[in-house]
Design an enzyme around this catalytic site. Structure first.
Site, PDB file in Angstrom:
ATOM      1  N   VAL A   1       0.809  -1.229   0.000  1.00 48.46           N
ATOM      2  CA  VAL A   1       0.000   0.000   0.000  1.00 48.46           C
ATOM      3  C   VAL A   1       0.840   1.277   0.000  1.00 48.46           C
ATOM      4  CG1 VAL A   1      -2.087  -1.018   1.034  1.00 48.46           C
ATOM      5  CG2 VAL A   1      -0.332  -0.012   2.529  1.00 48.46           C
TER       6      VAL A   1
ATOM      7  N   SER B   1      -8.371   3.868  14.786  1.00 51.45           N
ATOM      8  CA  SER B   1      -8.088   3.170  16.052  1.00 51.45           C
ATOM      9  C   SER B   1      -8.441   4.076  17.214  1.00 51.45           C
ATOM     10  CB  SER B   1      -6.599   2.826  16.134  1.00 51.45           C
ATOM     11  OG  SER B   1      -6.284   2.341  17.426  1.00 51.45           O
TER      12      SER B   1
ATOM     13  N   ASN C   1      -8.080  -0.927   5.206  1.00 51.64           N
ATOM     14  CA  ASN C   1      -7.832  -1.652   6.458  1.00 51.64           C
ATOM     15  C   ASN C   1      -6.356  -1.916   6.751  1.00 51.64           C
ATOM     16  OD1 ASN C   1      -8.406  -3.814   8.645  1.00 51.64           O
ATOM     17  ND2 ASN C   1      -7.330  -4.945   7.039  1.00 51.64           N
TER      18      ASN C   1
ATOM     19  N   TYR D   1       2.040   5.641  15.944  1.00 56.11           N
ATOM     20  CA  TYR D   1       0.795   4.952  15.575  1.00 56.11           C
ATOM     21  C   TYR D   1      -0.408   5.869  15.817  1.00 56.11           C
ATOM     22  CZ  TYR D   1      -2.724   1.204  15.385  1.00 56.11           C
ATOM     23  OH  TYR D   1      -3.815   0.411  15.070  1.00 56.11           O
TER      24      TYR D   1
ATOM     25  N   SER E   1      -0.733   8.692  13.329  1.00 58.90           N
ATOM     26  CA  SER E   1      -1.178   8.241  11.999  1.00 58.90           C
ATOM     27  C   SER E   1      -2.682   7.958  12.001  1.00 58.90           C
ATOM     28  CB  SER E   1      -0.388   7.002  11.536  1.00 58.90           C
ATOM     29  OG  SER E   1      -0.696   5.870  12.328  1.00 58.90           O
ATOM     30  N   LYS E   2      -3.183   7.404  13.098  1.00 61.61           N
ATOM     31  CA  LYS E   2      -4.618   7.084  13.159  1.00 61.61           C
ATOM     32  C   LYS E   2      -5.465   8.335  13.419  1.00 61.61           C
ATOM     33  CE  LYS E   2      -4.438   2.637  12.365  1.00 61.61           C
ATOM     34  NZ  LYS E   2      -5.094   2.032  11.192  1.00 61.61           N
TER      35      LYS E   2
ATOM     36  N   ILE F   1      -8.422  -5.854  19.743  1.00 61.89           N
ATOM     37  CA  ILE F   1      -9.004  -6.921  18.929  1.00 61.89           C
ATOM     38  C   ILE F   1      -7.953  -8.033  18.815  1.00 61.89           C
ATOM     39  CG2 ILE F   1     -10.068  -7.502  16.699  1.00 61.89           C
ATOM     40  CD1 ILE F   1     -11.587  -5.268  18.310  1.00 61.89           C
TER      41      ILE F   1
HETATM   42  N1  NAP Z   1      -6.025  -5.519  16.318  1.00 62.45           N
HETATM   43  C1  NAP Z   1      -6.287  -4.418  16.999  1.00 62.45           C
HETATM   44  O1  NAP Z   1      -6.377  -4.441  18.243  1.00 62.45           O
HETATM   45  C2  NAP Z   1      -6.496  -3.098  16.283  1.00 62.45           C
HETATM   46  C3  NAP Z   1      -6.871  -1.989  17.043  1.00 62.45           C
HETATM   47  C4  NAP Z   1      -7.064  -0.774  16.426  1.00 62.45           C
HETATM   48  C5  NAP Z   1      -6.899  -0.660  15.060  1.00 62.45           C
HETATM   49  N2  NAP Z   1      -6.525  -1.744  14.326  1.00 62.45           N
HETATM   50  C6  NAP Z   1      -6.353  -1.535  12.881  1.00 62.45           C
HETATM   51  O2  NAP Z   1      -7.035  -2.533  12.157  1.00 62.45           O
HETATM   52  C7  NAP Z   1      -6.396  -2.750  10.904  1.00 62.45           C
HETATM   53  C8  NAP Z   1      -6.158  -4.240  10.710  1.00 62.45           C
HETATM   54  O3  NAP Z   1      -5.302  -4.690  11.739  1.00 62.45           O
HETATM   55  P1  NAP Z   1      -5.269  -6.208  12.255  1.00 62.45           P
HETATM   56  O4  NAP Z   1      -5.493  -6.164  13.711  1.00 62.45           O
HETATM   57  O5  NAP Z   1      -6.098  -7.071  11.385  1.00 62.45           O
HETATM   58  O6  NAP Z   1      -3.715  -6.460  12.055  1.00 62.45           O
HETATM   59  P2  NAP Z   1      -2.871  -7.609  11.359  1.00 62.45           P
HETATM   60  O7  NAP Z   1      -3.477  -8.941  11.632  1.00 62.45           O
HETATM   61  O8  NAP Z   1      -1.475  -7.330  11.790  1.00 62.45           O
HETATM   62  O9  NAP Z   1      -3.047  -7.308   9.806  1.00 62.45           O
HETATM   63  C9  NAP Z   1      -2.480  -6.174   9.201  1.00 62.45           C
HETATM   64  C10 NAP Z   1      -2.763  -6.272   7.720  1.00 62.45           C
HETATM   65  O10 NAP Z   1      -2.236  -5.104   7.078  1.00 62.45           O
HETATM   66  C11 NAP Z   1      -1.396  -5.531   6.005  1.00 62.45           C
HETATM   67  N3  NAP Z   1      -0.337  -4.566   5.730  1.00 62.45           N
HETATM   68  C12 NAP Z   1       0.512  -3.979   6.602  1.00 62.45           C
HETATM   69  N4  NAP Z   1       1.391  -3.204   5.955  1.00 62.45           N
HETATM   70  C13 NAP Z   1       1.104  -3.321   4.637  1.00 62.45           C
HETATM   71  C14 NAP Z   1       1.666  -2.766   3.453  1.00 62.45           C
HETATM   72  N5  NAP Z   1       2.704  -1.916   3.495  1.00 62.45           N
HETATM   73  N6  NAP Z   1       1.106  -3.079   2.249  1.00 62.45           N
HETATM   74  C15 NAP Z   1       0.048  -3.924   2.186  1.00 62.45           C
HETATM   75  N7  NAP Z   1      -0.527  -4.491   3.273  1.00 62.45           N
HETATM   76  C16 NAP Z   1       0.003  -4.188   4.484  1.00 62.45           C
HETATM   77  C17 NAP Z   1      -0.818  -6.844   6.488  1.00 62.45           C
HETATM   78  O11 NAP Z   1      -0.245  -7.552   5.405  1.00 62.45           O
HETATM   79  P3  NAP Z   1       0.970  -8.617   5.637  1.00 62.45           P
HETATM   80  O12 NAP Z   1       0.317  -9.902   6.065  1.00 62.45           O
HETATM   81  O13 NAP Z   1       1.640  -8.696   4.313  1.00 62.45           O
HETATM   82  O14 NAP Z   1       1.848  -8.042   6.709  1.00 62.45           O
HETATM   83  C18 NAP Z   1      -2.069  -7.481   7.078  1.00 62.45           C
HETATM   84  O15 NAP Z   1      -2.880  -8.004   6.055  1.00 62.45           O
HETATM   85  C19 NAP Z   1      -5.112  -1.918  10.934  1.00 62.45           C
HETATM   86  O16 NAP Z   1      -5.315  -0.705  10.245  1.00 62.45           O
HETATM   87  C20 NAP Z   1      -4.911  -1.649  12.420  1.00 62.45           C
HETATM   88  O17 NAP Z   1      -4.171  -0.480  12.668  1.00 62.45           O
HETATM   89  C21 NAP Z   1      -6.323  -2.956  14.903  1.00 62.45           C
END
Ligand code: NAP
Length: 249
Positions: free
Chosen positions: A64, A142, A90, A155, A158-159, A188
């Protein structure tokens, strides 16, 4: 709920992104599932989800932060589809580092992956949406962008930028029938939390009225609401999915 809608979802190979692919497929969307790198396992999973929901899901690969690769990917979409109805921004990465220890490279990386990529995607996709005079953009932000926490300079900033930019998008794109909203998850249970220390997890759970982490599916269902016509008069908003930890602020 999403029959005949075409959706683009980033970070679709795991966590909240993959759950969103599943929830959207359950609701019959046609999906472009974007991941950073090609994987047979990912493609097999997409095929299984598509088959069990009688819908079409296509993988698309790009980082991305790579503008050229992103443009190429959309050229591919453009060859096969005249419309994009939904964008789910996402993909994201976590950065945890104290203010004085955070390098400019860390700041830049967080902003590029979590914020600038979302702007770039929304600019490209909104051109499709403007032509069709409708569309829904859902940006994953977030709670870290709403309340400052120690170690959250990169972080959280950015959010917070995502939250602000979404309001601007909603203001400027509303006249074309395009809505833009945010979903802000709290704790999560995804890979993003797998290396967090036990005492950090315990503290967060203790502050959470529901006393448990959320699931990717619970976030995906909120994304579905904002993506679908169920929320047709909602734009410029942020829905917090955090089990109540944010106390409704
Ligand atoms: N989990 C939480 O507690 C939480 C809380 C608040 C917000 N969020 C937000 O929710 C969203 C999803 O997070 P998640 O919890 O599902 O995390 P995750 O399981 O770590 O997944 C992150 C996803 O983003 C992709 N990604 C990261 N950098 C990228 C890049 N440069 N180009 C393309 N894809 C990229 C990753 O791909 P790869 O597999 O290739 O790395 C993966 O598919 C994020 O925006 C995160 O900030 C999560």
């Amino acid at each position: 709920m999403l029959k005949q809608k075409v959706a683009v979802i980033t970070g679709a190979n795991r966590g909240i992104g993959l759950a969103t692919v599943e929830v959207f497929a359950n609701n019959r969307a046609t999906i472009w599932a974007c991941a950073r790198s090609q994987s047979d396992e990912f493609e097999k999973k997409l095929q299984e989800i598509a088959n069990s929901n009688s819908t079409i899901i296509k993988p698309l690969y790009f980082d991305v932060t790579d503008q050229q690769a992103m443009k190429e990917a959309f050229r591919q979409i453009g060859k096969e589809s005249k419309r994009i109805d939904i964008l789910v921004n996402n993909a994201g990465m976590s950065v945890e580092c104290l203010f004085n220890m955070t390098s400019m490279d860390m700041m830049r990386k967080a902003m590029e992956v979590n914020f600038l990529s979302q702007i770039n995607m929304a600019q490209i996709v909104s051109r499709y949406m403007i032509k069709n005079k409708s569309g829904s953009i859902v940006n994953v932000a977030s709670v870290a962008g709403m309340e400052a926490e120690e170690g959250g300079i990169a972080y959280g900033s950015s959010k917070a930028s995502v939250l602000f930019a979404t309001k601007t998008m909603s203001l400027e794109l509303g006249k074309y029938g395009i809505r833009a909203n945010c979903v802000s998850p709290g704790f999560i249970e995804t890979d993003m939390w797998k290396n967090r220390k036990d005492d950090v997890r315990a503290k967060v759970l203790n502050e959470t009225p529901l006393h448990r982490p959320g699931s990717s599916k619970e976030v995906a269902q909120t994304i579905l609401f904002l993506a679908s016509d169920m929320s047709s008069f909602i734009t410029g908003q942020n829905i917090v999915v955090d089990g109540g930890r944010n106390k409704g602020r």
